[in-house]
Motif scaffolding. Sequence first.
Motif, PDB file in Angstrom:
ATOM      1  N   GLY A 186       0.825  -1.204   0.000  1.00 52.14           N
ATOM      2  CA  GLY A 186       0.000   0.000   0.000  1.00 52.14           C
ATOM      3  C   GLY A 186       0.854   1.245   0.000  1.00 52.14           C
ATOM      4  O   GLY A 186       0.849   2.018  -0.966  1.00 52.14           O
ATOM      5  N   SER A 187       1.620   1.456   1.077  1.00 55.00           N
ATOM      6  CA  SER A 187       2.589   2.556   1.093  1.00 55.00           C
ATOM      7  C   SER A 187       3.851   2.170   0.334  1.00 55.00           C
ATOM      8  O   SER A 187       4.632   3.036  -0.063  1.00 55.00           O
ATOM      9  CB  SER A 187       2.947   2.929   2.533  1.00 55.00           C
ATOM     10  N   ASN A 188       4.064   0.836   0.177  1.00 52.38           N
ATOM     11  CA  ASN A 188       5.235   0.292  -0.515  1.00 52.38           C
ATOM     12  C   ASN A 188       6.534   0.794   0.108  1.00 52.38           C
ATOM     13  O   ASN A 188       7.452   1.250  -0.575  1.00 52.38           O
ATOM     14  CB  ASN A 188       5.186   0.606  -2.009  1.00 52.38           C
ATOM     15  N   THR A 189       6.586   0.676   1.433  1.00 50.33           N
ATOM     16  CA  THR A 189       7.758   1.107   2.197  1.00 50.33           C
ATOM     17  C   THR A 189       8.175   0.004   3.156  1.00 50.33           C
ATOM     18  O   THR A 189       7.396  -0.910   3.468  1.00 50.33           O
ATOM     19  CB  THR A 189       7.458   2.372   3.007  1.00 50.33           C
ATOM     20  N   TRP A 190       9.414   0.108   3.634  1.00 52.40           N
ATOM     21  CA  TRP A 190       9.929  -0.845   4.616  1.00 52.40           C
ATOM     22  C   TRP A 190       9.698  -0.333   6.027  1.00 52.40           C
ATOM     23  O   TRP A 190       9.847   0.860   6.300  1.00 52.40           O
ATOM     24  CB  TRP A 190      11.418  -1.098   4.385  1.00 52.40           C
ATOM     25  N   GLN A 191       9.331  -1.253   6.916  1.00 55.28           N
ATOM     26  CA  GLN A 191       9.133  -0.947   8.324  1.00 55.28           C
ATOM     27  C   GLN A 191      10.002  -1.883   9.159  1.00 55.28           C
ATOM     28  O   GLN A 191      10.333  -2.987   8.726  1.00 55.28           O
ATOM     29  CB  GLN A 191       7.660  -1.123   8.718  1.00 55.28           C
ATOM     30  N   GLU A 192      10.364  -1.433  10.345  1.00 57.65           N
ATOM     31  CA  GLU A 192      11.164  -2.247  11.255  1.00 57.65           C
ATOM     32  C   GLU A 192      10.452  -2.375  12.592  1.00 57.65           C
ATOM     33  O   GLU A 192       9.698  -1.481  12.998  1.00 57.65           O
ATOM     34  CB  GLU A 192      12.549  -1.628  11.453  1.00 57.65           C
ATOM     35  N   ALA A 193      10.695  -3.494  13.258  1.00 59.63           N
ATOM     36  CA  ALA A 193      10.047  -3.732  14.543  1.00 59.63           C
ATOM     37  C   ALA A 193      10.936  -4.656  15.380  1.00 59.63           C
ATOM     38  O   ALA A 193      11.726  -5.437  14.836  1.00 59.63           O
ATOM     39  CB  ALA A 193       8.678  -4.367  14.352  1.00 59.63           C
ATOM     40  N   PRO A 194      10.800  -4.605  16.696  1.00 58.06           N
ATOM     41  CA  PRO A 194      11.592  -5.488  17.563  1.00 58.06           C
ATOM     42  C   PRO A 194      11.088  -6.920  17.583  1.00 58.06           C
ATOM     43  O   PRO A 194      11.778  -7.822  18.061  1.00 58.06           O
ATOM     44  CB  PRO A 194      11.459  -4.837  18.941  1.00 58.06           C
ATOM     45  N   ASN A 195       9.887  -7.141  17.075  1.00 59.93           N
ATOM     46  CA  ASN A 195       9.338  -8.502  17.016  1.00 59.93           C
ATOM     47  C   ASN A 195       8.158  -8.482  16.044  1.00 59.93           C
ATOM     48  O   ASN A 195       7.858  -7.471  15.425  1.00 59.93           O
ATOM     49  CB  ASN A 195       8.912  -9.009  18.408  1.00 59.93           C
ATOM     50  N   TRP A 196       7.499  -9.633  15.931  1.00 63.05           N
ATOM     51  CA  TRP A 196       6.291  -9.718  15.109  1.00 63.05           C
ATOM     52  C   TRP A 196       5.190 -10.371  15.918  1.00 63.05           C
ATOM     53  O   TRP A 196       5.433 -11.395  16.548  1.00 63.05           O
ATOM     54  CB  TRP A 196       6.551 -10.527  13.823  1.00 63.05           C
ATOM     55  N   PRO A 197       3.965  -9.822  15.883  1.00 67.57           N
ATOM     56  CA  PRO A 197       3.586  -8.576  15.200  1.00 67.57           C
ATOM     57  C   PRO A 197       4.226  -7.367  15.867  1.00 67.57           C
ATOM     58  O   PRO A 197       4.649  -7.437  17.023  1.00 67.57           O
ATOM     59  CB  PRO A 197       2.068  -8.561  15.336  1.00 67.57           C
ATOM     60  N   PRO A 198       4.307  -6.253  15.149  1.00 65.85           N
ATOM     61  CA  PRO A 198       4.972  -5.082  15.715  1.00 65.85           C
ATOM     62  C   PRO A 198       4.202  -4.522  16.898  1.00 65.85           C
ATOM     63  O   PRO A 198       2.987  -4.679  16.991  1.00 65.85           O
ATOM     64  CB  PRO A 198       4.984  -4.084  14.543  1.00 65.85           C
ATOM     65  N   PRO A 199       4.891  -3.886  17.823  1.00 68.28           N
ATOM     66  CA  PRO A 199       4.196  -3.249  18.953  1.00 68.28           C
ATOM     67  C   PRO A 199       3.148  -2.265  18.448  1.00 68.28           C
ATOM     68  O   PRO A 199       3.352  -1.565  17.453  1.00 68.28           O
ATOM     69  CB  PRO A 199       5.335  -2.525  19.688  1.00 68.28           C
ATOM     70  N   GLY A 200       2.033  -2.243  19.126  1.00 65.86           N
ATOM     71  CA  GLY A 200       0.953  -1.343  18.727  1.00 65.86           C
ATOM     72  C   GLY A 200      -0.086  -1.986  17.847  1.00 65.86           C
ATOM     73  O   GLY A 200      -1.115  -1.370  17.557  1.00 65.86           O
ATOM     74  N   SER A 201       0.170  -3.218  17.408  1.00 67.37           N
ATOM     75  CA  SER A 201      -0.830  -3.926  16.616  1.00 67.37           C
ATOM     76  C   SER A 201      -1.946  -4.398  17.538  1.00 67.37           C
ATOM     77  O   SER A 201      -1.707  -5.144  18.498  1.00 67.37           O
ATOM     78  CB  SER A 201      -0.196  -5.121  15.899  1.00 67.37           C
ATOM     79  N   THR A 202      -3.158  -3.953  17.251  1.00 66.06           N
ATOM     80  CA  THR A 202      -4.309  -4.224  18.120  1.00 66.06           C
ATOM     81  C   THR A 202      -5.430  -4.864  17.316  1.00 66.06           C
ATOM     82  O   THR A 202      -5.731  -4.432  16.197  1.00 66.06           O
ATOM     83  CB  THR A 202      -4.837  -2.909  18.741  1.00 66.06           C
ATOM     84  N   ARG A 203      -6.048  -5.885  17.866  1.00 67.73           N
ATOM     85  CA  ARG A 203      -7.170  -6.537  17.175  1.00 67.73           C
ATOM     86  C   ARG A 203      -8.405  -5.636  17.215  1.00 67.73           C
ATOM     87  O   ARG A 203      -8.864  -5.247  18.281  1.00 67.73           O
ATOM     88  CB  ARG A 203      -7.486  -7.877  17.831  1.00 67.73           C
ATOM     89  N   THR A 204      -8.914  -5.350  16.032  1.00 65.04           N
ATOM     90  CA  THR A 204     -10.113  -4.518  15.911  1.00 65.04           C
ATOM     91  C   THR A 204     -11.184  -5.314  15.172  1.00 65.04           C
ATOM     92  O   THR A 204     -10.909  -5.889  14.115  1.00 65.04           O
ATOM     93  CB  THR A 204      -9.803  -3.226  15.144  1.00 65.04           C
ATOM     94  N   ALA A 205     -12.392  -5.343  15.723  1.00 65.46           N
ATOM     95  CA  ALA A 205     -13.472  -6.140  15.151  1.00 65.46           C
ATOM     96  C   ALA A 205     -14.246  -5.347  14.104  1.00 65.46           C
ATOM     97  O   ALA A 205     -14.727  -4.234  14.379  1.00 65.46           O
ATOM     98  CB  ALA A 205     -14.420  -6.617  16.251  1.00 65.46           C
ATOM     99  N   TYR A 206     -14.373  -5.926  12.926  1.00 68.37           N
ATOM    100  CA  TYR A 206     -15.256  -5.416  11.880  1.00 68.37           C
ATOM    101  C   TYR A 206     -16.378  -6.438  11.704  1.00 68.37           C
ATOM    102  O   TYR A 206     -16.124  -7.592  11.354  1.00 68.37           O
ATOM    103  CB  TYR A 206     -14.495  -5.214  10.569  1.00 68.37           C
ATOM    104  N   TYR A 207     -17.600  -6.019  11.959  1.00 67.30           N
ATOM    105  CA  TYR A 207     -18.731  -6.933  12.025  1.00 67.30           C
ATOM    106  C   TYR A 207     -19.383  -7.100  10.652  1.00 67.30           C
ATOM    107  O   TYR A 207     -19.448  -6.167   9.848  1.00 67.30           O
ATOM    108  CB  TYR A 207     -19.760  -6.427  13.027  1.00 67.30           C
ATOM    109  N   LEU A 208     -19.890  -8.326  10.427  1.00 64.15           N
ATOM    110  CA  LEU A 208     -20.624  -8.632   9.202  1.00 64.15           C
ATOM    111  C   LEU A 208     -22.064  -8.158   9.359  1.00 64.15           C
ATOM    112  O   LEU A 208     -22.683  -8.354  10.415  1.00 64.15           O
ATOM    113  CB  LEU A 208     -20.601 -10.130   8.919  1.00 64.15           C
ATOM    114  N   HIS A 209     -22.597  -7.566   8.285  1.00 61.40           N
ATOM    115  CA  HIS A 209     -23.979  -7.096   8.268  1.00 61.40           C
ATOM    116  C   HIS A 209     -24.589  -7.343   6.894  1.00 61.40           C
ATOM    117  O   HIS A 209     -23.889  -7.398   5.879  1.00 61.40           O
ATOM    118  CB  HIS A 209     -24.055  -5.577   8.536  1.00 61.40           C
TER     119      HIS A 209
END
Length: 578
Positions: free
Chosen positions: A334-357
Motif C-alpha cells: 500500500g505505502s510500498n515502504t519498509w518498516q522495522e520492529a523489535p518482534n512480530w507482530p509489531p508493537p501497537g498492533s491491536t485486534r479490531t473487530a469489523y462486524y458482518l452485516h
Amino acid sequence: MSRVIVEKNVAVPMRDGVRLFADIYRPANDESHPVLLLRTPYNKEDAQTMNYAHPSWYARQGYVVIVQDTRGRWTSEGEFDPYTHEAKDGYDTIEWAAKLPYVVPKVGMYGFSYCGSVQWQAAVLQPPHLVCIAPGMIGSDAYQGKAYRNGAFSLALLQSWVLFAAQDTAIRRGRSDWIAELGSYYANIQAYYRRLPLSEPPEAVRELAPYYERWLEHPVRSEYWLGQSLQESYGSVAVPALHLGGWYDIFVDGTIENFAGVRAQGATAIAREHQYLVIEPWYHMPWSRYVGELDFGPEAANRIDELQLAWFDQWLKGQEPASAPAPARYFQMGSNTWQEAPNWPPPGSTRTAYYLHSSSRANSINGDGQLSLTEPLDEHPDVYVYHPSIAVPALGGRSGAVPDLTPMGPRNQLPIEVRNDVLVYTSEPLQEELELAGEIVLELYAATTAEDTDFVAKLVDVYPDGRAYNIAEGILRASYRNGLTKREAVPPGEVLRYELSLGPTAIQLQQGHAIRLDLTSSLFPTFDRHPNRLIDPGRATEADFVTATQTVYHDELYPSRLWLPTIRNEAKEGRGEP
C-alpha cells in the motif's frame, strides 16, 4: 577478485556409503575462504538462479560455494524420499566441506523452499561447523501449511510439485514414456487437478512418487508428520538464522513461526538473540517488484543477494554491520515502504473487530453485505449453496510454487465476486489511511446441512474504481474445528463458532479504498474440492459429492466478525512517524 575455479561432480560420501555429488566454485587464489552450501533437489547446475545470483558471484565475494544434488536427485546416488534423509545428509556434507584443504572451517547455508527446509533439518542435528543459515520461503510444519491447511489438502502445490519431481526420477530410470506422460499432465494441469479420486494417480506418478499417496493416507496431523516438522525442534537449533518470507507465499505464517520459535526456544543464547525476519511482498517465485497484477515499486526489487552477502560476511567473516538490523523488517504494502520492529507482530498492533452485516442478502457484489465497526442487533442470516462440481475458482492467493501452474499473488477478485455462492461484505470507503500488521482472523458463526464442509475467507482491498485485490486468505475444514489431530462430524443445522485464520499481512489501506471480506466454501485448485461428506480427501469421487446449504449468522447472539490487526496512531508516533 574475478577468476573462479569450478570443480564439477565432486563426490561427497554419506555415512551409509551413498555418494552425493556437488559442484564447487571457489576463488582462484591461495587463500582459504568460508563455505556457502546450497543443497537442492532441483539440479545443482541451476542452483536456484531463478531467485539468487549464480554461485560464481558468491565465489567472487570470497566464498567457497558448494552446490549439491540431494539424495536420489540428478547426479546423486540413492533414492529420493522427500525430507527423509536430509538431516543426516546435510550434517555429513557440512562436516565434509569443513575439512576441505582450501576452506576456513565455517559453513553457512542458503536456499529457499525445499532448500530452506534442508537447512533446518541439518541445523537441528547441530553439526559443529555450521555457523549460520538463511532459509527462504519455508514453513514450520510438514502437515499444517504444507501438505494440508486446517484439514484441506494443498492440491495445486503438491500435485504440480510431484509432477515436477517425478520427471527427474523418470529420467534416471530411463522411462521416456513416463517423461512424455508427465509432460502431458503439465500441459493440461487444470484438467489434472480435477482427476478423482486423488489417491489413484496415474501409473507414472504412483511408481515415481509413492510419497504422494502416503501424504493422502495421513489426513490428520499424526505421528507420521512430526519427524518432518521443525516446530517440535526449535530447542535444538543453535545457529543464527535469516528468515525470508513473502506476503503472498504459501509458507509465510510458518516462516514467522520459525522466527519466533527459535527466538524463544533456541538451544543457545546466540541462536535466540540472532534470529532475523525479512518479509517481502512476493509470492513463492520468482521474486520481483511485480507480483501478480500489482507493482510494489522499486523498494520491492530483488536485492536478496546483497542482503545474504552482508549476513554471511557478518557470521562467517566477522564483518560487523554498520548498524544492528532490527529483528523484524517487513514490507508494508500500500505505502510500498519498509518498516522495522523489535518482534512480530509489531508493537501497537491491536485486534479490531469489523462486524458482518446485511439487510437482505450478501450474495455477490450485487448484494448488500457490509463490514463495519458497529455491532449487529437483529439481522437475518445470509444463505448460499455450495456444490463441489461448481467450485469457486481461486484467483491468485497463497498457493505455490509456479504462477503459471498454481494460483498465486494479488489478482482482481471481481470475476468470482459476481457469484451468488460468494458472500461479499464491504466497508464504507476509508476516511483516512488504515494500517494493518499482524494476523487476520475471522470469527464465524455458521450452520451447514452437511456432515462436513469447508469455509473459505478472503480479505480484499477495494480500490475506488471497483478493482478488488486479494490481500490474504484462509480455509477451515469444519470437521477440524477443534484441532488438527482428529475429525469430528458437524451436527447438521447447528450453529457453530469457527475461528478461521487468514494468516499475516502488513498493508496500508489508502484513503478512499474499502475493506472487503469474501466468504464461500471452496478455493480450487489451491485446495481440494470438499465433497461435503466426512471422507478422506484421497477417496472422494464425483459420486460422493453432495450439496451443502450454508447459513452465516451476524446478529446479537451470533456476531460474526473479522478481527483486523490495526496499527493505531499512537503506535505510529512511537515509530517516529508524523
